[in-house]
Motif scaffolding. Structure first.
Motif, short mmCIF file in Angstrom:
data_model
loop_
_atom_site.label_atom_id
_atom_site.label_comp_id
_atom_site.label_asym_id
_atom_site.label_seq_id
_atom_site.Cartn_x
_atom_site.Cartn_y
_atom_site.Cartn_z
N PHE A 8 0.82 -1.21 0.00
CA PHE A 8 0.00 0.00 0.00
C PHE A 8 0.85 1.27 0.00
O PHE A 8 0.35 2.37 0.12
N MET A 9 2.17 1.10 -0.11
CA MET A 9 3.06 2.27 -0.01
C MET A 9 3.49 2.75 -1.39
O MET A 9 3.83 1.94 -2.25
N SER A 10 3.48 4.04 -1.61
CA SER A 10 3.96 4.57 -2.89
C SER A 10 4.81 5.82 -2.61
O SER A 10 4.91 6.27 -1.47
N HIS A 11 5.39 6.38 -3.66
CA HIS A 11 6.19 7.59 -3.48
C HIS A 11 5.36 8.76 -2.96
O HIS A 11 5.91 9.72 -2.42
N MET A 12 4.04 8.67 -3.12
CA MET A 12 3.17 9.72 -2.57
C MET A 12 3.31 9.81 -1.05
O MET A 12 3.05 10.84 -0.46
N THR A 27 13.05 15.29 -0.36
CA THR A 27 12.55 15.09 -1.72
C THR A 27 11.14 14.51 -1.68
O THR A 27 10.65 13.98 -2.66
N GLY A 28 10.49 14.62 -0.54
CA GLY A 28 9.11 14.16 -0.39
C GLY A 28 8.25 15.30 0.12
O GLY A 28 8.49 16.46 -0.18
N SER A 29 7.29 14.95 0.95
CA SER A 29 6.35 15.97 1.40
C SER A 29 6.73 16.51 2.78
O SER A 29 7.58 15.96 3.47
N THR A 30 6.09 17.58 3.16
CA THR A 30 6.29 18.21 4.47
C THR A 30 4.91 18.34 5.12
O THR A 30 4.33 19.42 5.14
N PRO A 31 4.36 17.24 5.61
CA PRO A 31 2.97 17.31 6.11
C PRO A 31 2.87 18.09 7.42
O PRO A 31 3.88 18.37 8.06
#
Ligand code: FAD
Length: 341
Positions: free
Chosen positions: A264-268, A274-278
């Motif tokens: 269930f894991m993706s680059h999203m 280099t990813g998100s900053t939630p």
């Protein structure tokens, strides 16, 4: 004198999304800080009366609306025409917009049409000497800057999670309808399809960010990896806690390397440089080393905890408030048990 326009669209139920209620709080503060600059509310959607009434007490001088079936749906042509009409009608110099996906794709074009300027990912307002300033982060959230602009109208797309959502403002708003000729459209919206609740692991509104690192797929004390067990523990926890799922880069990169991965894991899901900053009030990292390129994505997580077998991992170097030196398989099994199975 500055004139502030708060511009928002309604959701499919005709209400203002939470992001809009947050940014309205920011627009109200800004107008107040600018010696009571006039505030106008501009709304786009189907039937807008209920949405306007829900914020009737926000102090706006007027409530402008572009409503009707054609404007109820997210479509660039109609959204841009509606927003342009509202900006022109209000004669706003500052246009404050929640950064929903619908308006994030529309506003740059609208700013161009009215010869304005736009800034995205705005995280705050300040009143500088004589003029308003915005706050914005650069270089993957490592440096914060305050800037102002001369050009008007100045559009700002404000990130969610910055301001508290306004509440208790309902009343009866006098809605003024702004007529817009529906532009020629090629796009016909036939409906919306949302991911099922089970498949949806990224939950921006969740109280907790749960990060899984590559350790979940590594060989454990018995010399074996335990991927099915790891998947079940994580899914059970997400189901029980409704946390949002984040990942380290190492874990999501494994799929490209042909290794076993969490299905269930993706680059999203990747959090970091280099990813998100939630933005969540709390975060729990498991089987993740806590290296700087990952932890930089935790910039806005207020309370941080981590579970790692290694007492010298990155989280122990001042990056977490609490580090549990423990086996995450055992910890999460116990947590799931406490959550009720
Ligand atoms: C330019 C650049 C950009 C990058 N951008 C990002 C980014 O955006 N996001 C990101 O995440 N990384 C990023 N990285 C990579 C980053 O530096 C790390 O390599 C990565 O975060 C490591 O992932 P990890 O902690 O999951 O894996 P690992 O480093 O392999 O750590 C696994 C951890 O799991 C622990 N562990 C194993 N088993 C257990 C158990 N049973 N219980 C508890 N703990 C256990 C181990 O002790 C270990 O600390 C970037 C790197 C570069 C060079």
């Amino acid at each position: 004198m500055e004139k502030v326009l708060f511009l928002a669209h309604t959701d499919s139920a005709g209400a203002l999304p939470k992001a809009a209620l947050e940014v309205l709080g920011g627009a109200m503060e800004l107008a107040k800080g600018l010696s009571g600059a006039p505030l106008t509310v501009g709304l786009v959607g189907g039937d807008l009366k209920a949405a306007a009434d829900s914020i009737a007490g926000c102090g706006a001088e007027s409530f402008l609306a572009v409503g009707g079936d054609e404007f109820a749906v997210s479509r660039y042509a109609t959204d841009a025409a509606a927003a342009e009409a509202l900006v022109r009608k209000s004669e706003a110099t500052l246009v404050i917009v929640p950064a929903t996906s619908r308006f994030s794709r529309t506003m740059p074009g609208v700013a161009q049409r009215v010869d304005g300027r736009i800034d995205t990912h705005v995280t705050g307002f300040e009143i500088g000497p004589g003029s308003p300033q915005i706050e914005r982060w650069y270089y993957r959230q490592r440096m914060v800057a305050r800037l102002s602009r001369q050009q008007r109208p100045w559009f700002t797309l404000v990130d969610s999670g910055v301001f508290d959502a306004v509440d208790g403002l309902s009343g009866s708003a006098a809605l003024e309808s702004v007529t817009v000729d529906v532009p020629a459209t090629r796009t016909r919206v036939v409906g919306e399809e949302a991911a099922t609740a089970e498949a949806q692991t990224i939950r921006p509104d969740a109280q907790l960010l749960f990060v899984a690192g590559a350790g979940w797929t590594k060989k454990q004390a018995d010399g074996q990896s335990h991927l099915p067990e790891a998947e079940q523990l994580i899914l059970d926890f997400l189901g029980g806690s409704q946390a949002s799922l984040g990942s380290s880069k190492s874990l999501v990169d494994q799929s490209g390397e042909g290794q076993d991965v969490l299905s269930f894991m993706s680059h999203m899901n990747q959090v970091g440089q280099t990813g998100s900053t939630p933005r969540h009030p709390k975060g729990l990292a498991t089987c993740c080393h806590g290296e700087e390129p990952h932890v930089v994505g935790w910039r806005f997580i207020k309370e941080r905890r981590a579970v790692n077998l290694d007492p010298g991992c990155g989280w122990a170097q001042g990056k977490a408030d609490v580090l549990y030196v423990a086996d995450a398989f055992q910890v999460m099994a116990k947590v799931n048990e406490l959550l009720g199975g």
